[in-house]
Design a protein around this motif. Structure first.
Motif, PDB file in Angstrom:
ATOM      1  N   ASP A 136      23.555  91.654  37.125  1.00 18.79           N
ATOM      2  CA  ASP A 136      22.761  90.460  36.884  1.00 18.79           C
ATOM      3  C   ASP A 136      23.684  89.389  36.311  1.00 18.79           C
ATOM      4  N   ARG A 146      19.729  93.585  42.334  1.00 22.98           N
ATOM      5  CA  ARG A 146      18.703  94.278  41.564  1.00 22.98           C
ATOM      6  C   ARG A 146      18.875  95.792  41.650  1.00 22.98           C
ATOM      7  N   ALA A 201      16.162  75.850  40.502  1.00 26.21           N
ATOM      8  CA  ALA A 201      15.045  76.668  40.967  1.00 26.21           C
ATOM      9  C   ALA A 201      14.895  77.848  40.038  1.00 26.21           C
ATOM     10  N   SER A 202      13.672  78.317  39.848  1.00 28.01           N
ATOM     11  CA  SER A 202      13.469  79.447  38.956  1.00 28.01           C
ATOM     12  C   SER A 202      14.133  80.676  39.528  1.00 28.01           C
ATOM     13  N   GLY A 203      14.602  81.551  38.642  1.00 23.54           N
ATOM     14  CA  GLY A 203      15.308  82.745  39.070  1.00 23.54           C
ATOM     15  C   GLY A 203      14.354  83.829  39.517  1.00 23.54           C
ATOM     16  N   PRO A 204      14.886  85.016  39.824  1.00 20.57           N
ATOM     17  CA  PRO A 204      14.057  86.112  40.302  1.00 20.57           C
ATOM     18  C   PRO A 204      13.062  86.558  39.248  1.00 20.57           C
ATOM     19  N   ASP A 224      26.252  86.553  43.381  1.00 19.53           N
ATOM     20  CA  ASP A 224      25.001  87.165  43.835  1.00 19.53           C
ATOM     21  C   ASP A 224      24.659  88.364  42.959  1.00 19.53           C
ATOM     22  N   ARG A 235      20.624  77.672  40.369  1.00 23.20           N
ATOM     23  CA  ARG A 235      20.268  79.030  40.790  1.00 23.20           C
ATOM     24  C   ARG A 235      19.278  78.967  41.930  1.00 23.20           C
ATOM     25  N   ASP A 236      19.427  79.891  42.881  1.00 29.19           N
ATOM     26  CA  ASP A 236      18.480  80.068  43.974  1.00 29.19           C
ATOM     27  C   ASP A 236      18.172  81.552  44.054  1.00 29.19           C
ATOM     28  N   ASP A 237      17.088  81.943  43.393  1.00 30.90           N
ATOM     29  CA  ASP A 237      16.671  83.338  43.318  1.00 30.90           C
ATOM     30  C   ASP A 237      17.800  84.180  42.709  1.00 30.90           C
ATOM     31  N   LEU A 238      18.403  85.089  43.465  1.00 35.98           N
ATOM     32  CA  LEU A 238      19.443  85.958  42.911  1.00 35.98           C
ATOM     33  C   LEU A 238      20.836  85.334  42.966  1.00 35.98           C
ATOM     34  N   ARG A 239      20.942  84.140  43.496  1.00 37.36           N
ATOM     35  CA  ARG A 239      22.256  83.518  43.717  1.00 37.36           C
ATOM     36  C   ARG A 239      22.500  82.397  42.716  1.00 37.36           C
TER      37      ARG A 239
END
Length: 220
Positions: free
Chosen positions: A74, A62, A10-13, A59, A41-45
């Motif tokens: 990050d 931000r 999945a695309s990141g943040p 995790d 990756r799942d967003d910030l994870r």
């Protein structure tokens, strides 16, 4: 060189266009798209599967513009170690960065501080990082033992010592590392305030010894 892992991801943040964060996200996305490893990756994870036990989960946090004092980090997957046994993850902090090697066998984490330089036979790993007064500053040597990393040598100047730092040059052989050594001095001694020399980190039986191997010279 790192062997890049990957998987469908999945695309990141979202990150600001042209920012360092966007660059890191794009670089990681390329790594994760290549076949070979089921990291995702799942967003910030960031999920890193391991052979034994639950996946390692990292995790990111931000920055909070309303409170700059809150820590931010990050986590980005750089790839795999040359032997394929470790994930290489870069943790970018508000002040500096840290390089983590994470075992693909059991998830054990090793703080490597900087780029890793394997010996010709692959048995030892040496890391140098030059950051007097800020991040880690010094030399660390690891040995690879049954899928684990064991620290065999560490040199880190004390705050009371003259500012000394090192840069990796080359492995002369499987038991000897050549380093560039730098010492900060008063500009009245050297125009640029730095004395440089060559140092050797050598193995004697089971001990490692760091010593100067040349005279000091003024950097100009």
């Amino acid at each position: 060189m790192l062997f890049p892992p990957s998987s469908a991801v999945a695309s990141g943040p979202a990150a600001e266009e042209g920012s360092d964060e966007q660059f890191r996200a794009q670089a990681e996305a390329e790594v994760l798209r290549r076949p070979g490893v089921s990291a995702r990756r799942d967003d910030l994870r960031l999920f890193l599967p391991v052979a034994k036990g639950r996946p390692v989960v990292l995790d990111s946090q931000r920055p909070d513009p309303s409170d700059p004092s809150l820590p931010s980090v990050d986590f980005r997957l750089d790839g795999l170690s040359p032997d394929g046994q470790f994930y290489v993850v870069r943790a970018t902090l508000s002040a500096g960065s840290e390089l983590l090697w994470i075992s693909r066998a059991d998830g054990t984490r090793y703080e490597m501080h900087g780029n890793v330089n394997p010996s010709p036979d692959g048995r030892f790993l040496v890391v140098t990082h030059a950051s007097p007064g800020a991040e880690f500053n010094g030399v660390v040597l690891w040995s690879r033992e049954d899928g684990r990393l064991v620290e065999r040598y560490r040199f880190q100047p004390t705050p009371e010592q003259t500012a000394i730092s090192f840069r990796f040059m080359r492995w002369r052989d499987a038991d000897t590392v050549e380093l560039a050594q730098f010492a900060e001095v008063d500009p009245s001694t050297c125009d640029l305030g730095t004395l440089s020399s060559t140092a050797l980190l050598s193995r004697k039986a089971e001990r490692w010894i760091l010593r100067s191997a040349s005279g000091q010279r003024c950097d100009r």
